[in-house]
Motif scaffolding. Structure first.
Motif, short mmCIF file in Angstrom:
data_model
loop_
_atom_site.label_atom_id
_atom_site.label_comp_id
_atom_site.label_asym_id
_atom_site.label_seq_id
_atom_site.Cartn_x
_atom_site.Cartn_y
_atom_site.Cartn_z
N GLY A 268 3.27 46.95 53.72
CA GLY A 268 3.33 45.58 54.21
C GLY A 268 3.51 44.55 53.11
O GLY A 268 3.68 43.35 53.41
N GLU A 325 6.00 41.59 62.81
CA GLU A 325 5.97 42.89 63.48
C GLU A 325 5.67 44.01 62.49
O GLU A 325 4.91 44.93 62.80
CB GLU A 325 7.30 43.14 64.19
CG GLU A 325 7.52 42.26 65.40
CD GLU A 325 8.84 42.56 66.10
OE1 GLU A 325 9.47 43.59 65.76
OE2 GLU A 325 9.23 41.77 66.97
N ARG A 326 6.27 43.93 61.31
CA ARG A 326 6.00 44.94 60.28
C ARG A 326 4.53 44.92 59.88
O ARG A 326 3.89 45.97 59.76
CB ARG A 326 6.89 44.67 59.06
CG ARG A 326 6.53 45.47 57.81
CD ARG A 326 6.70 46.94 58.02
NE ARG A 326 6.47 47.68 56.79
CZ ARG A 326 6.31 49.00 56.70
NH1 ARG A 326 6.33 49.73 57.82
NH2 ARG A 326 6.12 49.60 55.55
N LEU A 327 3.97 43.75 59.66
CA LEU A 327 2.58 43.65 59.25
C LEU A 327 1.63 44.12 60.36
O LEU A 327 0.60 44.75 60.08
CB LEU A 327 2.27 42.20 58.86
CG LEU A 327 2.89 41.76 57.53
CD1 LEU A 327 2.90 40.24 57.41
CD2 LEU A 327 2.16 42.40 56.35
N LYS A 328 1.98 43.85 61.60
CA LYS A 328 1.16 44.32 62.71
C LYS A 328 1.15 45.84 62.77
O LYS A 328 0.13 46.47 63.09
CB LYS A 328 1.68 43.74 64.02
CG LYS A 328 0.82 44.08 65.22
CD LYS A 328 1.36 43.43 66.49
CE LYS A 328 0.51 43.77 67.70
NZ LYS A 328 1.05 43.14 68.95
N ASP A 329 2.29 46.46 62.44
CA ASP A 329 2.37 47.93 62.46
C ASP A 329 1.52 48.57 61.37
O ASP A 329 0.84 49.57 61.62
CB ASP A 329 3.83 48.37 62.28
CG ASP A 329 4.67 48.14 63.52
OD1 ASP A 329 4.08 47.96 64.61
OD2 ASP A 329 5.91 48.14 63.41
N ASP A 331 -0.89 47.03 59.33
CA ASP A 331 -2.26 46.51 59.17
C ASP A 331 -2.56 45.55 60.32
O ASP A 331 -2.43 44.34 60.18
CB ASP A 331 -2.38 45.79 57.82
CG ASP A 331 -3.82 45.38 57.51
OD1 ASP A 331 -4.70 45.60 58.36
OD2 ASP A 331 -4.07 44.84 56.40
N PRO A 332 -2.99 46.10 61.45
CA PRO A 332 -3.21 45.26 62.64
C PRO A 332 -4.24 44.15 62.41
O PRO A 332 -4.22 43.13 63.12
CB PRO A 332 -3.70 46.27 63.69
CG PRO A 332 -3.17 47.58 63.23
CD PRO A 332 -3.18 47.53 61.73
N ALA A 333 -5.13 44.33 61.44
CA ALA A 333 -6.17 43.33 61.20
C ALA A 333 -5.70 42.21 60.26
O ALA A 333 -6.43 41.24 60.05
CB ALA A 333 -7.41 44.00 60.62
N TYR A 334 -4.51 42.34 59.71
CA TYR A 334 -4.04 41.35 58.73
C TYR A 334 -3.76 40.01 59.41
O TYR A 334 -3.10 39.94 60.44
CB TYR A 334 -2.76 41.85 58.04
CG TYR A 334 -2.18 40.88 57.05
CD1 TYR A 334 -2.78 40.69 55.81
CD2 TYR A 334 -1.04 40.15 57.36
CE1 TYR A 334 -2.25 39.79 54.90
CE2 TYR A 334 -0.50 39.25 56.45
CZ TYR A 334 -1.11 39.07 55.22
OH TYR A 334 -0.59 38.18 54.32
#
Length: 437
Positions: A268, A325-329, A331-334
């Motif tokens: 990420g 979308e990439r960050l959610k994939d 590190d969902p807590a980011y």
């Protein structure tokens, strides 16, 4: 102290290689048929079709060593997670290594440069004793994890023996392979040291990081020390670089090329720094035409009629969507945030923008002069009203896009600014034209 010129592996290989590479291939086929003839066929293909000269070199190196069969057997089982055991196939380790050596081409001159011939400056020269100490230290630090996870008794002592009594380079690769096979967790600081050892030995980066279980720190959008130079919005501009040249793939695919390009990094990372650039610029007080001018100058799209980026802020919203979308994939807590602007560098960056102004604007009409005349004041505004760090990176990208040559004094000033901003050493070198005189 023993010195040896080593091959430049990243030229010949894109991933792991040699005996450790073969071990990785064997492990990856754990659900398929694996017997002696199959594994030797894999070795023959690696040595001939893939031109992996290191495989035969590794096998012969172990055969020439005084390592006992038990050590060789232990290290091989650990590296392959026991997916193929030569003993179960009716042979011992030395006899099996001879078979591997026999399917590899005969050894030639010890390679030291790009052409595999006489040693050249390009080949790394690493003192064997120093390398041995560094690799042994990393094995010792990982010892508890290896002993807890690797289902092969004596693996730590066996790896130490390979490093000490055979070759530290091969020992390092077999250590990495065992850690990967058994998902031994590696702390982030140790991971950085492993990468440094790989760099010193001219490995392709993936030979170290691919398959390694790293305990990553949190994603940091303020990170600037990317080992491979440029990052963020200027890199995306480079992907779309070229007026009148169609980009390959869809818009989304091209954004993903940058947002997903964090192999070997905290997952990420690239998406986070790209998102920060986008949010910083789109939320700024700069007018829409200035935002568009900055993007089009950096990407060299000054004469394009393609309207996907005709409105800069709308285009930035599309980029942000892919990054989120990439960050959610990964590190969902980011929770995305924008790090503080690096205002202490404003004065030197502003001076460089103003010095570059004539070189960017005194150009033919077809070479972007009208668009660049709008971009220069936008760059100045980016320094004073947005972030000097982002402005400096956009300036470097724009100079590269316009093929503006940089003399030594100016390059030194750029490097000083880059160092102050925390960039890696090769950030300025990356694609900036050099003064031919």
């Amino acid at each position: 102290m023993t010195h040896r010129t080593r091959p430049v592996h990243y030229v010949s290989h894109e991933a792991d290689f040699g005996l450790s590479g073969l071990a990785g291939t064997v492990y990856s086929r754990s659900t398929l048929r694996l017997d002696g003839p199959t594994v030797l066929a894999l070795a023959r293909r690696a040595a001939t079709e893939d031109e992996d000269e290191q495989l035969g070199r590794d096998a012969r190196l172990l055969l020439d060593s005084r390592l006992p069969d038990t050590v060789l057997h232990t290290v091989w089982l650990a590296a392959t997670r026991g997916c193929f055991d030569p003993v179960d196939d009716g042979t011992d380790m030395r006899a099996w290594l001879r078979r591997v050596a026999d399917v590899c081409p005969a050894p030639g001159a010890e390679p030291g440069g790009f052409d595999g011939g006489a040693p050249e400056q390009a080949g790394p020269v690493v003192p064997e004793e120093e390398l041995s100490r560094a690799v042994t230290a990393e094995i010792d630090l990982a010892a508890a994890g290896l002993e807890r996870r690797v289902a092969v008794p004596g693996v730590v002592a066996a790896l130490r023996r390979v490093v000490r009594d055979a070759d530290a380079d091969l020992g390092f690769r077999m250590f990495l392979r065992a850690a990967k096979a058994y998902s031994v967790p590696i702390e982030a600081d140790r991971y950085d040291r492993l990468l440094e050892i790989g760099d010193r030995l001219a490995y392709p980066g993936s030979a170290v990081y691919e398959g390694l279980t790293v305990r990553w720190p949190p994603v940091d959008p303020g990170r600037r020390d990317f080992a491979y130079g440029r990052f963020g919005l200027p890199v995306l501009a480079a992907v779309f670089h070229g007026s009148g040249r169609p980009h390959e793939g869809t818009l989304r695919e091209n954004i993903e090329r940058v947002a997903h390009a964090d192999a070997g990094l905290v997952p990420g990372s690239q998406a986070a720094v790209l998102l920060e650039d986008v949010q910083r610029l789109s939320r700024s007080a700069l007018p829409d035409d200035a935002v568009t001018a900055l993007w089009r100058a950096a990407s060299g799209r000054w004469n394009d009629t393609d309207d996907f980026d005709a409105d800069g802020r709308t285009w930035l919203e599309q980029i942000a969507e892919v990054c989120l979308e990439r960050l959610k994939d990964v590190d969902p807590a980011y929770v995305p945030f924008v790090s503080p602007a690096r205002t202490k560098s404003a004065d030197p960056v502003l001076r460089e923008v103003r010095q570059a102004a004539p070189e960017l604007t005194d150009r033919p009409e077809y070479a972007g002069a009208p668009a660049l005349r709008s971009a220069v004041p936008a760059l100045e505004a980016c320094v004073t009203a947005v972030d000097p760090d982002l402005a400096f990176r956009l300036l470097l990208q724009t100079l590269g896009t316009c093929d503006v040559t940089i003399d030594e004094d100016r390059r030194a000033r750029f490097e000083a600014i880059a160092e102050r901003l925390g960039y890696s050493e090769d950030h300025v070198e990356d694609r900036l034209p050099a003064d031919p005189w």
